[in-house]
Design a protein around this motif. Structure first.
Motif, PDB file in Angstrom:
ATOM      1  N   SER A 171      -8.789 -19.126   1.857  1.00 54.35           N
ATOM      2  CA  SER A 171      -7.864 -18.178   1.228  1.00 54.35           C
ATOM      3  C   SER A 171      -7.608 -16.984   2.136  1.00 54.35           C
ATOM      4  O   SER A 171      -6.481 -16.482   2.221  1.00 54.35           O
ATOM      5  N   LEU A 172      -8.662 -16.516   2.805  1.00 53.44           N
ATOM      6  CA  LEU A 172      -8.494 -15.399   3.738  1.00 53.44           C
ATOM      7  C   LEU A 172      -7.600 -15.810   4.901  1.00 53.44           C
ATOM      8  O   LEU A 172      -6.748 -15.028   5.350  1.00 53.44           O
ATOM      9  N   ARG A 173      -7.782 -17.028   5.402  1.00 53.62           N
ATOM     10  CA  ARG A 173      -6.923 -17.517   6.473  1.00 53.62           C
ATOM     11  C   ARG A 173      -5.464 -17.533   6.030  1.00 53.62           C
ATOM     12  O   ARG A 173      -4.562 -17.106   6.777  1.00 53.62           O
ATOM     13  N   ALA A 174      -5.212 -18.007   4.800  1.00 53.17           N
ATOM     14  CA  ALA A 174      -3.836 -18.063   4.289  1.00 53.17           C
ATOM     15  C   ALA A 174      -3.230 -16.664   4.210  1.00 53.17           C
ATOM     16  O   ALA A 174      -2.058 -16.459   4.554  1.00 53.17           O
ATOM     17  N   TRP A 175      -4.025 -15.670   3.774  1.00 48.66           N
ATOM     18  CA  TRP A 175      -3.509 -14.295   3.689  1.00 48.66           C
ATOM     19  C   TRP A 175      -3.181 -13.758   5.070  1.00 48.66           C
ATOM     20  O   TRP A 175      -2.146 -13.130   5.279  1.00 48.66           O
ATOM     21  N   LYS A 176      -4.081 -13.976   6.023  1.00 46.20           N
ATOM     22  CA  LYS A 176      -3.866 -13.452   7.371  1.00 46.20           C
ATOM     23  C   LYS A 176      -2.646 -14.086   8.037  1.00 46.20           C
ATOM     24  O   LYS A 176      -1.946 -13.435   8.819  1.00 46.20           O
ATOM     25  N   GLU A 177      -2.370 -15.337   7.746  1.00 40.77           N
ATOM     26  CA  GLU A 177      -1.194 -15.984   8.319  1.00 40.77           C
ATOM     27  C   GLU A 177       0.095 -15.376   7.780  1.00 40.77           C
ATOM     28  O   GLU A 177       1.113 -15.346   8.475  1.00 40.77           O
ATOM     29  N   LYS A 178       0.043 -14.882   6.550  1.00 39.11           N
ATOM     30  CA  LYS A 178       1.244 -14.316   5.931  1.00 39.11           C
ATOM     31  C   LYS A 178       1.360 -12.802   6.141  1.00 39.11           C
ATOM     32  O   LYS A 178       2.467 -12.265   6.246  1.00 39.11           O
ATOM     33  N   ASN A 179       0.228 -12.116   6.191  1.00 33.83           N
ATOM     34  CA  ASN A 179       0.256 -10.652   6.157  1.00 33.83           C
ATOM     35  C   ASN A 179      -0.475  -9.959   7.297  1.00 33.83           C
ATOM     36  O   ASN A 179      -0.275  -8.767   7.515  1.00 33.83           O
ATOM     37  N   GLY A 180      -1.325 -10.670   7.999  1.00 40.30           N
ATOM     38  CA  GLY A 180      -2.130 -10.025   9.024  1.00 40.30           C
ATOM     39  C   GLY A 180      -1.975 -10.695  10.365  1.00 40.30           C
ATOM     40  O   GLY A 180      -0.874 -11.081  10.767  1.00 40.30           O
ATOM     41  N   ASP A 181      -3.093 -10.867  11.038  1.00 45.51           N
ATOM     42  CA  ASP A 181      -3.101 -11.501  12.352  1.00 45.51           C
ATOM     43  C   ASP A 181      -3.699 -12.889  12.224  1.00 45.51           C
ATOM     44  O   ASP A 181      -4.909 -13.032  11.992  1.00 45.51           O
ATOM     45  N   PRO A 182      -2.894 -13.947  12.374  1.00 42.65           N
ATOM     46  CA  PRO A 182      -3.417 -15.307  12.228  1.00 42.65           C
ATOM     47  C   PRO A 182      -4.432 -15.673  13.297  1.00 42.65           C
ATOM     48  O   PRO A 182      -5.131 -16.682  13.174  1.00 42.65           O
ATOM     49  N   GLY A 183      -4.542 -14.844  14.337  1.00 41.84           N
ATOM     50  CA  GLY A 183      -5.510 -15.113  15.385  1.00 41.84           C
ATOM     51  C   GLY A 183      -6.893 -14.564  15.096  1.00 41.84           C
ATOM     52  O   GLY A 183      -7.829 -14.805  15.872  1.00 41.84           O
ATOM     53  N   ASP A 184      -7.053 -13.826  14.000  1.00 42.01           N
ATOM     54  CA  ASP A 184      -8.371 -13.307  13.642  1.00 42.01           C
ATOM     55  C   ASP A 184      -9.360 -14.448  13.455  1.00 42.01           C
ATOM     56  O   ASP A 184      -9.022 -15.507  12.923  1.00 42.01           O
TER      57      ASP A 184
ATOM     58  N   ALA B 177     -14.815 -30.351   6.113  1.00 42.93           N
ATOM     59  CA  ALA B 177     -14.999 -30.001   7.523  1.00 42.93           C
ATOM     60  C   ALA B 177     -13.693 -30.178   8.294  1.00 42.93           C
ATOM     61  O   ALA B 177     -13.312 -29.333   9.116  1.00 42.93           O
ATOM     62  N   SER B 178     -13.000 -31.272   8.012  1.00 39.31           N
ATOM     63  CA  SER B 178     -11.725 -31.539   8.670  1.00 39.31           C
ATOM     64  C   SER B 178     -10.677 -30.501   8.286  1.00 39.31           C
ATOM     65  O   SER B 178      -9.910 -30.028   9.130  1.00 39.31           O
ATOM     66  N   LEU B 179     -10.655 -30.127   7.020  1.00 39.96           N
ATOM     67  CA  LEU B 179      -9.689 -29.142   6.543  1.00 39.96           C
ATOM     68  C   LEU B 179      -9.920 -27.784   7.186  1.00 39.96           C
ATOM     69  O   LEU B 179      -8.982 -27.118   7.636  1.00 39.96           O
ATOM     70  N   LEU B 180     -11.176 -27.355   7.243  1.00 36.12           N
ATOM     71  CA  LEU B 180     -11.493 -26.073   7.868  1.00 36.12           C
ATOM     72  C   LEU B 180     -11.073 -26.066   9.344  1.00 36.12           C
ATOM     73  O   LEU B 180     -10.518 -25.078   9.836  1.00 36.12           O
ATOM     74  N   ALA B 181     -11.320 -27.164  10.032  1.00 36.07           N
ATOM     75  CA  ALA B 181     -10.950 -27.250  11.447  1.00 36.07           C
ATOM     76  C   ALA B 181      -9.438 -27.154  11.624  1.00 36.07           C
ATOM     77  O   ALA B 181      -8.951 -26.456  12.527  1.00 36.07           O
ATOM     78  N   ARG B 182      -8.688 -27.840  10.747  1.00 33.83           N
ATOM     79  CA  ARG B 182      -7.227 -27.802  10.844  1.00 33.83           C
ATOM     80  C   ARG B 182      -6.688 -26.405  10.595  1.00 33.83           C
ATOM     81  O   ARG B 182      -5.636 -26.033  11.126  1.00 33.83           O
ATOM     82  N   ARG B 183      -7.380 -25.621   9.790  1.00 29.33           N
ATOM     83  CA  ARG B 183      -6.927 -24.275   9.462  1.00 29.33           C
ATOM     84  C   ARG B 183      -7.457 -23.234  10.430  1.00 29.33           C
ATOM     85  O   ARG B 183      -7.304 -22.036  10.218  1.00 29.33           O
ATOM     86  N   GLY B 184      -8.102 -23.689  11.492  1.00 30.16           N
ATOM     87  CA  GLY B 184      -8.573 -22.764  12.521  1.00 30.16           C
ATOM     88  C   GLY B 184      -9.801 -21.982  12.131  1.00 30.16           C
ATOM     89  O   GLY B 184     -10.036 -20.880  12.648  1.00 30.16           O
ATOM     90  N   ILE B 185     -10.603 -22.539  11.240  1.00 30.55           N
ATOM     91  CA  ILE B 185     -11.842 -21.886  10.801  1.00 30.55           C
ATOM     92  C   ILE B 185     -13.017 -22.582  11.476  1.00 30.55           C
ATOM     93  O   ILE B 185     -13.195 -23.792  11.339  1.00 30.55           O
ATOM     94  N   SER B 186     -13.814 -21.833  12.206  1.00 34.40           N
ATOM     95  CA  SER B 186     -14.961 -22.397  12.916  1.00 34.40           C
ATOM     96  C   SER B 186     -16.110 -22.655  11.950  1.00 34.40           C
ATOM     97  O   SER B 186     -16.332 -21.876  11.009  1.00 34.40           O
ATOM     98  N   THR B 187     -16.832 -23.720  12.176  1.00 36.16           N
ATOM     99  CA  THR B 187     -18.034 -23.998  11.393  1.00 36.16           C
ATOM    100  C   THR B 187     -19.214 -24.105  12.354  1.00 36.16           C
ATOM    101  O   THR B 187     -19.122 -24.750  13.404  1.00 36.16           O
ATOM    102  N   VAL B 188     -20.298 -23.446  11.992  1.00 36.50           N
ATOM    103  CA  VAL B 188     -21.503 -23.437  12.819  1.00 36.50           C
ATOM    104  C   VAL B 188     -22.663 -23.940  11.981  1.00 36.50           C
ATOM    105  O   VAL B 188     -22.984 -23.350  10.940  1.00 36.50           O
ATOM    106  N   ARG B 189     -23.276 -25.034  12.394  1.00 39.28           N
ATOM    107  CA  ARG B 189     -24.409 -25.589  11.662  1.00 39.28           C
ATOM    108  C   ARG B 189     -25.690 -24.867  12.078  1.00 39.28           C
ATOM    109  O   ARG B 189     -26.005 -24.785  13.270  1.00 39.28           O
TER     110      ARG B 189
END
Length: 364
Positions: free
Chosen positions: A157-170, A193-205
């Protein structure tokens, strides 16, 4: 006339107030809550994305109490004397009860992670959440600790907001020690996991071991920089029950029987995040459980006051859950079944708005 005290304005207590507004009893009911407004966590993701206003995601407890002829007290319960049957609030007032129920939620903290408490964006009690969102918006490097539904949903949800209103590169990162959406099955975990990767969200195990100088250090030696961090790795108990010498599980949640009563003090009840069923200790502490406990609690409080036999709460092995994943899409889970799509998001919005409408009254 007997007195019932409801401590906290969680899902189960909202149901009790709604039922009392329809079916008045001669007893005196009191709701004690630290905030006049109870926020619905199921709509937090939509609020972060900018879909809902603050007014749309909260219930006015004072208005609801007036409708239910229940006294409203804006305060927090500090301690309980289960022998004298009294509650002490942070305003210094004592309240006597014949029956008391707790629906006070939990904390999003982990005292075993050094350095976390000073920087963690706390969203519980949930009336703190709206004030924390602005900090998420401004953050260039945001880390969510935890791989459950809440962490994944808020990151998306935060990624979606930043793409519309902020900096999508955050940068947005999810640090998780267990598989994503642990307990829902391999398919759901891989799909998320696949969805997060497609949305540019890093995952760290890995497990966050300590936080120092704007960096999270994991047990696998990873160093992850952050501007803002939010711990969503599981519920932590309030200290109220342990300090009041009320029996708890090993984590500090009130231990209850099948009737939602304390195992030692039958005039005390606990529901939602703050209680643990003795026979079902692994039951998820989520909103679905709390909503289902509401009707049983309402019935049992009234039965207890009149000396009638109480009903047992029967947990379900599976339940429906829909995560908002941003940009009009949702992620539906039912047991090990998982599916994504726009229709799932529409269903979630319809269910969430329907839930809130039940508790919204406009004063004349």
């Amino acid at each position: 006339m007997k007195t019932v005290i409801l401590a906290g304005g969680g899902h189960s207590h909202l149901h009790c107030l709604l039922e009392r507004s329809k079916e008045k009893t001669a007893d005196r009911w009191i709701l004690i809550s630290p905030s006049r407004h109870q926020y619905y966590s199921g709509m937090f993701s939509g609020f972060v994305e900018g879909i809902y206003s603050e007014e749309e995601i909260r219930v006015d407890l004072e208005v609801l109490c007036r409708k239910a002829q229940c006294d409203f007290v804006e305060a927090s319960v500090l301690s309980v004397d289960p022998i004298q049957k009294q509650l002490l609030t942070d305003t210094g007032d004592l309240y006597s009860y014949d029956a008391a129920s707790f629906d006070i939620g939990s904390r999003n903290e982990d005292p075993d992670i050094p350095g976390l408490s000073g920087v963690n964006l706390k969203i519980k009690p949930n009336h703190h959440f709206p004030s924390q969102v602005e900090r998420l918006y401004r953050s260039r490097n945001t880390v969510f600790i935890g791989g459950g539904a809440a962490a994944c949903e808020l990151a998306l949800s935060l990624r979606a907001w930043k793409e519309k209103n902020g900096d999508p590169g955050d940068s947005i990162t999810v640090v998780h020690s267990s598989p994503l959406l642990h307990g829902t099955g391999v398919l759901a975990s891989r799909s998320m996991a696949s969805l997060l990767a497609r949305r540019g969200i890093s995952t760290v195990r890995g497990k966050a071991e300590q936080l120092q100088e704007g960096t999270i250090v994991t047990d696998r030696g990873r160093h992850i920089p952050f501007d803002e961090v939010m711990f969503l790795g599981g519920a932590a108990a309030q200290g109220l029950f342990v300090s009041s010498l009320i029996p708890t599980d090993e984590k500090g949640f009130m231990l209850t029987n099948a009737h939602l009563q304390s195992i030692s003090f039958p005039d005390l009840f606990a529901v939602g995040d703050c209680g643990t069923l003795e026979n079902f200790p692994e039951l998820p502490k989520n909103g679905v459980t709390a909503v289902r406990q509401g009707p049983v609690l309402w019935d049992n409080l009234n039965r207890f006051l009149t000396g009638r036999k109480l009903h047992a709460f029967q947990p379900r092995s599976r339940y429906l859950s829909i995560l908002s994943t941003g940009n009009g899409h949702g992620f539906l889970l039912y047991g090990s079944f998982a599916v994504q799509g726009r229709w799932t998001r529409k269903l979630k919005e319809r269910l969430d708005r329907s839930f809130m409408e039940k508790y919204t009254f406009h004063e004349k």
